[in-house]
Design an enzyme around this catalytic site. Structure first.
Site, PDB file in Angstrom:
ATOM      1  N   THR D  16       0.847  -1.206   0.000  1.00 24.75           N
ATOM      2  CA  THR D  16       0.000   0.000   0.000  1.00 24.75           C
ATOM      3  C   THR D  16       0.879   1.252   0.000  1.00 24.75           C
ATOM      4  OG1 THR D  16      -0.054   0.129   2.430  1.00 24.75           O
ATOM      5  CG2 THR D  16      -1.773  -1.184   1.365  1.00 24.75           C
ATOM      6  N   ASP D  17       0.268   2.386  -0.355  1.00 27.04           N
ATOM      7  CA  ASP D  17       0.988   3.657  -0.237  1.00 27.04           C
ATOM      8  C   ASP D  17       0.125   4.642   0.550  1.00 27.04           C
ATOM      9  OD1 ASP D  17      -0.915   4.867  -1.937  1.00 27.04           O
ATOM     10  OD2 ASP D  17       0.344   4.636  -3.704  1.00 27.04           O
ATOM     11  N   GLN D  18       0.566   5.880   0.670  1.00 28.01           N
ATOM     12  CA  GLN D  18      -0.139   6.803   1.559  1.00 28.01           C
ATOM     13  C   GLN D  18      -1.519   7.218   1.047  1.00 28.01           C
ATOM     14  OE1 GLN D  18       2.844   9.969   1.743  1.00 28.01           O
ATOM     15  NE2 GLN D  18       1.412  11.350   0.746  1.00 28.01           N
ATOM     16  N   GLY D  20      -3.595   4.993   0.707  1.00 35.80           N
ATOM     17  CA  GLY D  20      -4.403   3.976   1.364  1.00 35.80           C
ATOM     18  C   GLY D  20      -4.781   2.831   0.448  1.00 35.80           C
TER      19      GLY D  20
END
Lengths: 150, 150, 150, 150
Positions: D16-18, D20
């Site tokens: 995942t990344d920021q 979400g």
């Protein structure tokens, strides 16, 4: 404290490097897979705890000892358990084996702090704590000897 | 539409795979570095747009053509530009060169939809749009021919 | 043993996770960037040692203490030095700072075994060893014992 | 040309990344998992072909259309098939579904050139080609034209 949980993964091509073996950083990703599956196996949803309880388990320390290399397509067993569970922190330990010949490839541990989304330290929600400790909880909840169904 | 922006990166060991070359998935990460730097060079903070304007540029399509392999320690030039800018979407195009001998290693593109944090499509904030288009904006803002300083 | 070498990197979007901070596994990749640059700064080509001398520095242990989170677009300083250099192993230590405010984000270390391509332990080639030790080598060579100033 | 092969994976936190959601580069890694499993299901060992036959399937192009985001802990079905198989190249196509609700998340393709370890184009070894084509091979072998039932 409690038993090992085991889960299997297969080494991906993208996880190898030009040495022809798995790059060292992937073991931390596998440790994370191990603790995700450990939690799920105990009815503990890490995803839900993060979303609904505003409790994150931030990694504060990681350690890995690489004992033998892992190769593309190897099936690995990740063994995970909780080693120390305090109100605001917990430690997971891991062992990674090649499933086919039971060679141990790595062992390691991660220390986690429990925080809210603003990274402020807080307590682990009680119901989640019970689940992580489920062996003991199970014992506590078991019928006391004098109330056992006959 | 506008000029290429160039930024340099050095290939990391972790980015190689057992073929001895960079794994194909890393080019998408480098494209992202390219567009981050493109935005920054135009005074456009992607981080700020995400946090303060509730506008995300979600990747809807990616394409990469791998023409020649990249190796550990190679210094690469990532060239980036905006190819199409609509109210709710934009397309970046990229070229990646080895800096030392100007060999072209890859070219590609990504299509982005502008959404809010709930993944609902929305318009690109106007001030950010102007910055992405800064060449033209510069022209627009320039002195109209009949008012030019003499 | 010798001085810190410093290199800068900028946090990539792909390095963040859904906690909104950099994922813990990336610090091991950054440590690797640190030691690559450390070597290069001393005229030591890790790439060449691997290809021409058949000597690899396999990671045997990694440790990282995460003290404060890193965020997308942060510029970080990776400080690297050699802490212990034996004939067949060496230890690097690292510190990672946010460049803008000098907050320390992480510190860690990696232990490496020197092996050939068949993963058999061997000695570090002498000319590479000298380069890793360049400060002390410089000192040692400065005054042979019997000619030392009194 | 032949049927889809299906394999399941579970989304890792590290993927995942920021935003979400899963970072776009991971779909290329999942496509690779899909084709690894496709090959294995047909008795085709990619690992062995690389090591013993000196034949690599280098990625020459990748394309992905991201239709709906994938989230941490989602179980995904990766569907893979060979779309075009020539003597020195082949094309895989992919579809990725969320297993629980059959939402399609992504579709894509990769074009591969067959090369030796020195990156020189060569033919796909015949026995491997047969395995990739196993459906048709099965048909072809079933009834030679002159012995077909009437």
């Amino acid at each position: 404290m409690n038993d090992w949980h085991e889960t299997e993964i297969r080494v991906r091509y993208a996880e190898t490097d030009q040495m022809g073996i798995v790059h060292n950083s992937n073991y931390l990703v596998w440790f994370e897979v191990g603790r995700s599956e450990f939690c799920r196996a105990r009815g503990f949803s890490y995803k839900e705890m993060e979303e609904k309880e505003n409790a994150l388990m931030v990694v504060a320390e990681s350690y890995c000892r690489y004992k033998s290399p892992a190769y593309y397509e190897d099936v690995l067993t990740v063994r995970t358990k909780v080693e120390a569970l305090r109100s605001r922190s917990l430690r997971f330990v891991y062992e990674i084996y090649r499933s086919s010949d039971e060679t141990i490839l790595a062992e390691g541990e991660t220390l986690h702090l429990v925080t809210d989304k603003n990274k402020k330290v807080r307590s682990l929600p009680t119901n989640y704590k019970r689940k992580l400790l489920s062996d003991e909880v199970a014992e506590e909840n078991a019928f006391p000897a004098n109330q056992a169904p006959s």
